[in-house]
Write an enzyme that holds these catalytic residues in place. Structure first.
Site, short mmCIF file in Angstrom:
data_model
loop_
_atom_site.label_atom_id
_atom_site.label_comp_id
_atom_site.label_asym_id
_atom_site.label_seq_id
_atom_site.Cartn_x
_atom_site.Cartn_y
_atom_site.Cartn_z
N LEU A 1 0.88 -1.35 -0.27
CA LEU A 1 -0.29 0.21 0.15
C LEU A 1 0.89 1.25 0.16
CD1 LEU A 1 -2.67 1.31 -0.19
CD2 LEU A 1 -2.30 1.06 2.73
N ILE B 1 19.56 19.02 17.91
CA ILE B 1 18.07 17.77 17.90
C ILE B 1 19.42 16.01 17.98
CG2 ILE B 1 16.31 16.21 18.74
CD1 ILE B 1 17.03 19.39 19.63
N GLY B 2 20.40 16.44 16.79
CA GLY B 2 20.93 15.27 16.67
C GLY B 2 21.75 14.51 15.12
N CYS C 1 10.02 15.74 21.60
CA CYS C 1 8.82 16.55 21.30
C CYS C 1 7.33 16.16 21.26
CB CYS C 1 9.54 16.20 20.08
SG CYS C 1 9.73 14.90 19.38
N HIS D 1 9.72 19.76 10.29
CA HIS D 1 8.40 19.16 9.57
C HIS D 1 8.41 19.21 9.11
CE1 HIS D 1 8.01 16.53 13.74
NE2 HIS D 1 7.95 15.96 12.80
N1 GLN Z 1 18.15 12.12 17.93
C1 GLN Z 1 16.84 11.74 17.16
C2 GLN Z 1 16.80 12.55 16.29
O1 GLN Z 1 18.01 13.88 15.85
C3 GLN Z 1 15.59 12.37 18.34
C4 GLN Z 1 14.56 11.78 17.18
C5 GLN Z 1 13.17 11.78 17.56
O2 GLN Z 1 12.91 12.81 18.70
N2 GLN Z 1 11.88 11.48 17.19
O3 GLN Z 1 16.19 12.07 15.09
ZN ZN Z 2 11.90 14.77 17.54
#
Ligand code: GLN
Ligand code: ZN
EC number: 2.1.1.14
Length: 785
Positions: free
Chosen positions: A17, A460-461, A672, A723
């Site tokens: 799908l 964040i990484g 998040c 996003h």
């Molecule tokens: N450290 C992860 C990243 O940056 C965190 C992802 C998340 O919060 N879902 O992808």
């Molecule tokens: Zn996140």
């Protein structure tokens, strides 16, 4: 006694799908092609269920994107902002307007951009639905034709169908009012719309409907999982009138109300008195509901003639059911109600498990014996029903014996029990859950070690997972790239990302996570006690699927998992490097977790394994370590009665994982897209030195709770919504930072995006981060002035 299923996964065993829908978006698959593939999958899934022994198969559980969205469309509750933009809508009565549906799901870029409907988690699962968007003027225009078409499809192919749709109170509870009006004011109109849908369904379908399983016409399952919540009395009180109205609309239909995901408990009396034919109960999560229900029905109370559907096979996990235990429950019900009034089913829709164990390649055969995916769970439902009725031919006997043997083998397997893990857990002392000094002292040591400016910038990484990175991983998997060559490619990717971050002027760098396919699966692949499936995909939202690892045994960490990558990154720069790990709670939430020991023990085992990793990172010279817990809030049990114990265990596991380091090592966490209001005490209790969180969409409103609670440590409210490919301007992020600085002390603020940048492309990432760094500079200058 009949068997039925509440819903089947729709993605297909090979994610067909996903391929068809994404192909349609890209223009590679025609509308006709997409609809053909959808019909083929439905037929294939109905056949799988019937062949496994399911008497009545669900219709309406299928969706190209989301079943809540499909219902919203059938109700005609289309927010004005999506009113057709010139694109030809399908003529009424010919099925779904799929382009409108995709526009509501995904929004639209271009000249007249429109944001998608909000998306959020379906109860405590990792499935996301699209939130119906209402206002005081919402009017309904019900049209059941898409579902009628599918019911006919099933009938024509010789299946006994049951129409499935979310019930009115669940739909309304999960909807959002955008103008502040009371959405429950729409309930009378909504009931009329449902009544019309039900009439259309039943009048279009009964003639061809195979009878014999119901008192009369079509069977309709209305999912009301809100019955598993702590409902306000005012909402609970709405149930009788709503269902009386629906009953009156379709007196001949067989109506089933389904509750699942938690005990019905205090909602049970209301549920047992609804004027419907069958009530489904989740006996995996709400075992006690059965006794309570049987007591009421046994005393001749509740709706006369009400049948019970018993959810005895776990729809949320992948382990073989305990068939004997299921049989006992069913027999108890039969004793009180008689066979005619008992149905057997999975606990909830099977949407939340992978499709078919039979498609697995390379799964450890010992572990494979312990498992049941959706297709196998249907057979388990049949087995429970047959065994409970005493229909025990040789095949049933053999299946029963195989089930007992699988469970015996699993319980006794040395693969599950590791005495060393047990000994380590027993030796944990309370001081291991505390950093050596309080935050106020740690921060002094950390500032001396890190030399950061005010409002330090970081990410964040993850950085974009480029096609090159994904191709290298594929090549490693199919053997065309050696392990050495793959590692060299990842080291180069890390070097490139370090250079990018230095050029951007970020203060705390990351290695970028190129080596991780997924933040949980990656660790599942390296920890002892886990195995990875080849095709165990589960839909997360739309065409996005996840492949949760299977946590089957005691967890330990045979070798360091991330240290080499982080140490390599650190060696390439003189700036502070932040190492990245996924936290124990998130690993557990996003895996299929064993059901033979308590969740708390699972969390503590994970915590100890991660604790080793954290201290190894520290020894390798990483001065900052981030332990992500984005799933912490999502794992919260639905019922308040179970929440405290969960939060206790979650916070303690996080602390056990992170407290093994010296004061000067800075511990970050990241969360998040969650509401912190009811758990802010617990977030503070995690005692991370820094927490980064999503905040840009709510324009920093989220920070209020940190301020009013007096959250003591440092906070990095996201200033950039990752996003979307949109690049936020310097002004925009500066304004957000100033707002944050008005709420929280500036010397405790960090500057970062909302989440990882894995899904973005480099050009927009570079531009957005350059603006972010500039915004931080400007705000620093203002604060100095
Ligand atoms: N450290 C992860 C990243 O940056 C965190 C992802 C998340 O919060 N879902 O992808
Ligand atoms: Zn996140």
């Amino acid at each position: 006694m009949r068997t039925h299923n509440l819903g089947f996964p729709r993605i297909g065993a090979g994610r067909e799908l996903k391929k068809a829908v994404e192909g349609y978006w890209k223009g590679r698959v025609s509308r006709h092609g997409l609809e053909g593939e959808a019909a083929r999958l439905r037929a294939c899934h109905w056949a799988m269920q019937r062949d496994a022994g399911i008497d009545v198969v669900p219709v309406g559980d299928f969706a190209l994107y989301d079943h809540m969205l499909d219902l919203t469309l059938m109700l005609g509750a289309i927010p004005p902002r999506f009113s057709p933009s010139g694109a030809a809508a399908s003529p009424a009565g010919t099925g779904q307007d799929i382009d409108l549906m995709f526009r509501m799901a995904r929004g639209e870029a271009g000249l007249s951009p429109v944001a998608p409907l909000e998306m959020t988690k379906w109860f405590d699962t990792n499935y996301h639905y699209l939130v119906p968007e209402l206002d005081a003027d919402t009017a309904f225009a019900p049209d059941a034709s898409p579902l009628v078409a599918q019911l006919r499809e099933a009938q024509d192919a010789g299946f006994s169908p049951k129409a499935v749709l979310p019930g009115p109170l669940t739909w309304l509870w999960l909807a959002r009012s955008v103008d502040g009006s009371d959405r429950f004011a729409l309930l009378p109109a909504l009931c009329d719309a449902y009544a019309t849908l039900l009439r259309e369904l039943t009048s279009a379908c009964p003639p061809a409907c195979p009878r014999g399983y119901s008192s009369g016409g079509l069977m309709v399952q209305l999912d009301e999982p809100v019955l598993a919540l702590d409902l306000p009395q005012t909402v609970r009180d709405l149930f009788p009138a709503v269902y009386t109205r629906l009953r009156a609309a379709v007196p001949d239909a067989t109506l089933m109300v389904a509750s699942y995901f938690a005990p019905c408990a205090d909602n049970l009396p209301v549920a047992l008195n609804l004027p419907v034919d069958v009530l489904h109960l989740d006996l995996v999560r709400g075992r006690d509901d059965l006794d309570a229900a049987l007591q009421v029905r046994g005393a001749g109370e509740g709706t006369p003639g009400l049948a019970l559907s018993l959810g005895v096979v776990d729809g949320r996990n992948v382990w073989c059911a305990d068939i004997d235990a299921g049989v006992n429950l069913v027999r108890r019900a039969v004793d009180t109600l008689g066979e005619e009034r008992v149905w057997v089913a999975p606990s909830c829709s099977l949407l939340h498990c992978p499709v078919d164990l039979g498609s697995e390649r390379g799964l450890d055969p010992e572990v494979a014996r312990w498992l049941a995916f959706a297709r196998q769970k249907c057979a388990e439902v049949r087995l429970v029903a047959d065994a409970a009725r005493g229909v025990v031919g040789p095949a049933t006997l053999a299946a029963l014996e195989a089930n007992r043997e699988a469970r015996r083998l699993r319980a006794a397997s040395p693969r599950i029990h590791d005495p060393e893990v047990a000994a380590r857990l027993a030796a944990v002392t309370p001081d291991m859950e505390h950093r050596p000094s309080p935050y106020a002292e740690r921060i002094v040591a950390q500032r001396a070690a890190l030399h950061l400016p005010a409002l330090p910038t970081t990410t964040i990484g993850s950085f974009p997972q480029t096609p090159d990175i994904r191709a290298a991983r594929r090549a490693l998997r199919d053997g065309s790239l050696t392990q050495d060559a793959y590692e060299a490619a990842m080291r180069d990717a890390i070097a490139m990302m370090v250079r990018e971050q230095e050029a951007l002027g970020l203060d705390v760098l990351v290695h970028g996570e190129p080596e991780r396919n997924d933040m949980v699966e990656y660790f599942g692949g390296l920890l002892q006690g886990f195995c990875i499936t080849s095709d165990g995909w589960v839909q997360s939202y739309g065409t996005r699927c996840v492949k949760p690892p299977l946590l089957y045994g005691d967890v330990s960490r045979p070798v360091p998992m991330t240290v080499a990558w982080s140490a390599h990154a650190r060696s390439l720069t003189s700036r502070p490097m932040k190492a990245m790990l996924t936290g124990p709670v998130t690993i557990a939430c996003w895996s299929f977790v064993r059901d033979d020991i308590s969740r708390e023990t699972v969390l503590r085992q994970l915590a100890l394994a991660l604790r080793d990793e954290v201290t190894d990172l520290e020894s390798a010279g990483l001065a900052v370590v981030q332990v992500d817990e984005p799933a912490l809030r999502e794992g919260l049990p639905l019922r308040r009665a179970a929440q405290e114990a969960y939060l206790d265990a979650a916070v303690r596991a996080f602390r056990l994982a992170t407290s093994g380091v010296a004061d000067a090592t800075q511990l970050h966490t990241h969360m998040c897209y969650c509401d912190f209001h009811d758990i802010i005490d617990r977030i503070a209790g995690m005692d991370a030195d820094v927490i980064s969180l999503e905040a840009s969409r709510s324009r920093m409103e989220l920070l209020d709770v940190f301020a009013t609670h007096g959250y003591p440590n440092e906070v990095g409210p996201g200033v950039y919504d990752i996003h979307s490919p949109r690049v936020p301007s310097v002004d925009e992020m500066e304004a957000l930072l100033l707002r944050a600085a008005a709420v929280l002390p500036a010397d405790r603020l960090w500057v970062n995006p909302d989440c990882g940048l894995k899904t973005r492309e480099w050009p927009e990432t570079r531009a957005a981060l350059a603006n972010m760094v500039e915004a931080a500079r400007r705000v620093r200058a203002r604060l100095d002035a």
